[in-house]
Design an enzyme around this catalytic site. Structure first.
Site, PDB file in Angstrom:
ATOM      1  N   SER A 106       6.085 -11.678   2.011  1.00 12.19           N
ATOM      2  CA  SER A 106       5.524 -10.348   1.834  1.00 12.19           C
ATOM      3  C   SER A 106       5.656  -9.921   0.367  1.00 12.19           C
ATOM      4  O   SER A 106       5.155 -10.605  -0.523  1.00 12.19           O
ATOM      5  CB  SER A 106       6.226  -9.384   2.796  1.00 12.19           C
ATOM      6  OG  SER A 106       5.609  -8.127   2.817  1.00 12.19           O
ATOM      7  N   HIS A 131       1.128 -11.764   3.746  1.00 11.44           N
ATOM      8  CA  HIS A 131       0.447 -11.056   4.832  1.00 11.44           C
ATOM      9  C   HIS A 131      -0.012  -9.696   4.320  1.00 11.44           C
ATOM     10  O   HIS A 131       0.200  -9.355   3.164  1.00 11.44           O
ATOM     11  CB  HIS A 131       1.334 -10.928   6.076  1.00 11.44           C
ATOM     12  CG  HIS A 131       2.573 -10.104   5.898  1.00 11.44           C
ATOM     13  ND1 HIS A 131       3.520  -9.955   6.876  1.00 11.44           N
ATOM     14  CD2 HIS A 131       3.036  -9.360   4.859  1.00 11.44           C
ATOM     15  CE1 HIS A 131       4.494  -9.173   6.455  1.00 11.44           C
ATOM     16  NE2 HIS A 131       4.228  -8.802   5.233  1.00 11.44           N
TER      17      HIS A 131
END
EC number: 3.4.21.92
Length: 202
Positions: A106, A131
């Site tokens: 992330s 993501h």
């Protein structure tokens, strides 16, 4: 457990150095900071971001022409805190070399890719995951709508930066970040998140 939580438990090793003026002790992270090494360990939040930003600015003031090494082992966290680190990395004069050890996911992966081009590294058994932005707005419908618009704008902003940093087409980045997208170190190199997978120091 974050580095700060570990420190609170008194588990951070101390290093003792001898000099002509006697002994001096440092916690291990302060000693490594003298070598221009900064760590992001654990969750990205306002507290960890403030520490990283302060260290980057301090090292720039010490020597604006010498590279800074930024080691990342993080599952990600707050977008606004992470963007404070990202913007500081781009703002300061020294090149920031990034290194993934363990896991960069992330915002951790985003910051890994944010290092100076040609100076982004990963150890061979590290994992990287990208993501889309996560949100969790609550409250009145109008407030949720406002937050949703902001999250979509942030998602688009981060995808554009990631496309620029990796050299991937924007549409591919958008598709890949729709869900958790895990990469090995070699796959991260192929994707453009890192420039080199290293097994030992040159």
């Amino acid at each position: 457990m974050s580095a700060l939580e570990t420190q609170a438990l008194g588990m951070i090793p101390m290093v003792i150095e001898q000099s002509g003026r006697g002994e001096r002790s440092y916690d291990i992270y302060s000693r490594l900071l003298k070598e221009r090494i900064v760590f992001l360990i654990g969750e990205v939040n306002d507290q960890t971001a403030n520490l990283v930003v302060a260290q980057l600015l301090f090292l720039e003031s010490e020597n604006p022409d010498k590279d800074i090494s930024f080691y990342i082992n993080s599952p990600g966290g707050s977008v606004t805190a992470g963007m404070a680190i990202y913007d500081t990395m781009q703002f300061i004069k020294p090149d920031v070399s990034t290194m993934c050890l363990g896991f960069a996911a992330s915002m951790g992966a985003f910051l890994l890719a944010a290092g100076a081009k040609g100076k982004r590294f990963s150890l061979p058994n590290s994992k990287i995951m990208i993501h889309q932005v996560l949100g969790g707005a609550r409250g009145q419908a109008t407030d949720i709508e406002i937050h949703a618009r902001d999250i979509l704008r942030t998602k688009d902003q981060m995808n554009r930066i990631l496309a620029e940093r990796t050299g991937q087409p924007l549409e591919k980045v958008k598709a890949d970040t729709e869900r958790d997208y895990f990469l090995t170190a070699d796959e991260a190199k192929e994707y453009g998140l890192v420039d080199q997978v290293v097994t030992q120091r040159p």
